[in-house]
Motif scaffolding. Sequence first.
Motif, PDB file in Angstrom:
ATOM      1  N   LYS A  30      -2.467   5.295   4.786  1.00 18.32           N
ATOM      2  CA  LYS A  30      -1.836   6.347   3.982  1.00 18.32           C
ATOM      3  C   LYS A  30      -0.396   5.953   3.643  1.00 18.32           C
ATOM      4  O   LYS A  30       0.341   5.464   4.505  1.00 18.32           O
ATOM      5  N   LEU A  31       0.007   6.193   2.409  1.00 18.36           N
ATOM      6  CA  LEU A  31       1.332   5.775   1.965  1.00 18.36           C
ATOM      7  C   LEU A  31       2.462   6.387   2.783  1.00 18.36           C
ATOM      8  O   LEU A  31       3.503   5.751   2.998  1.00 18.36           O
ATOM      9  N   GLU A  32       2.271   7.643   3.234  1.00 20.44           N
ATOM     10  CA  GLU A  32       3.340   8.312   3.981  1.00 20.44           C
ATOM     11  C   GLU A  32       3.520   7.777   5.392  1.00 20.44           C
ATOM     12  O   GLU A  32       4.498   8.103   6.067  1.00 20.44           O
ATOM     13  N   TYR A  33       2.591   6.930   5.857  1.00 22.86           N
ATOM     14  CA  TYR A  33       2.681   6.361   7.202  1.00 22.86           C
ATOM     15  C   TYR A  33       2.817   4.839   7.202  1.00 22.86           C
ATOM     16  O   TYR A  33       3.406   4.277   8.126  1.00 22.86           O
ATOM     17  N   ARG A  34       2.306   4.202   6.182  1.00 30.02           N
ATOM     18  CA  ARG A  34       2.272   2.736   6.203  1.00 30.02           C
ATOM     19  C   ARG A  34       3.677   2.150   6.050  1.00 30.02           C
ATOM     20  O   ARG A  34       4.390   2.437   5.092  1.00 30.02           O
ATOM     21  N   GLU A  35       4.060   1.332   7.021  1.00 25.09           N
ATOM     22  CA  GLU A  35       5.344   0.644   7.034  1.00 25.09           C
ATOM     23  C   GLU A  35       6.514   1.607   6.834  1.00 25.09           C
ATOM     24  O   GLU A  35       7.479   1.297   6.134  1.00 25.09           O
ATOM     25  N   LYS A  36       6.423   2.761   7.484  1.00 25.82           N
ATOM     26  CA  LYS A  36       7.462   3.786   7.361  1.00 25.82           C
ATOM     27  C   LYS A  36       8.257   3.983   8.651  1.00 25.82           C
ATOM     28  O   LYS A  36       9.199   4.767   8.673  1.00 25.82           O
ATOM     29  N   PHE A  37       7.910   3.267   9.712  1.00 22.45           N
ATOM     30  CA  PHE A  37       8.523   3.522  11.014  1.00 22.45           C
ATOM     31  C   PHE A  37       9.435   2.376  11.452  1.00 22.45           C
ATOM     32  O   PHE A  37       9.142   1.197  11.220  1.00 22.45           O
ATOM     33  N   ASP A  38      10.553   2.758  12.077  1.00 24.71           N
ATOM     34  CA  ASP A  38      11.455   1.755  12.649  1.00 24.71           C
ATOM     35  C   ASP A  38      10.781   1.009  13.793  1.00 24.71           C
ATOM     36  O   ASP A  38      11.069  -0.161  14.040  1.00 24.71           O
TER      37      ASP A  38
END
Length: 237
Positions: free
Chosen positions: A135-143
Amino acid sequence: MNHFQIMKEVCNDIELSFNEEKYNKFMKYKDILKLWNNKMNLTAIVEDEDIVKKHFIDCIEIFKFSPIKAALNIIDVGTGAGFPGIPIKILDERKRITLLDSLNKRINFLNQVVLKLKLDEINCIHGRAEDFSKKLEYREKFDMAVSRAVANLAVLSEFCIPYVKTDGYFIAMKGPAVENEIKDGRNAINILGGKVEDIIKVENYGFNHNLVVIKKIRETPKIYPRKSGVIIKKPLK
């Protein structure tokens, strides 16, 4: 030495603030864990001292990797009973924590912990790791992604690395015998855009484990993660 002193001493050793308020949250967490464990299987560790040492202190030790102190957006993949995500949040309330687990009963428990401990900016999600990282809102979004889940490193990396931003980190909490896992998993980690940067050995109260530090050095190819059955049956090599 009582539980407060034990936990404070460990925090002092890694230059981490610890006080009565944080201690009381940990103790409330322990009580909720024990209560819910009577009706569902959350942990085989049930004695107060063991919960403090084998769960809480084990999770506190993740701060031995000092860049975690600067990471504000963290996902705990396969969180189970909330380890290490909830202890991280108790110790540093600035952090935005996502707890992801595939079993809805555990999410119900985690929501109760969050409510009773009055924790803000912590999101408990029922879902499969391989689905949400697409999902775009989760993919590669986290430090940072963290995991204490029981799976070999190649498998765990495919579940976790897709969540991490480039230049972020995945921290796998592993037992004392991790060398073969790292050897077998290095190529998989490279395929997924990561690189093993460090292995931090942790020894406390007779328990030995390792923090495997994987840095995300480039984007994960869009074909990963694969379906769960494939990831487990045919780990990347």
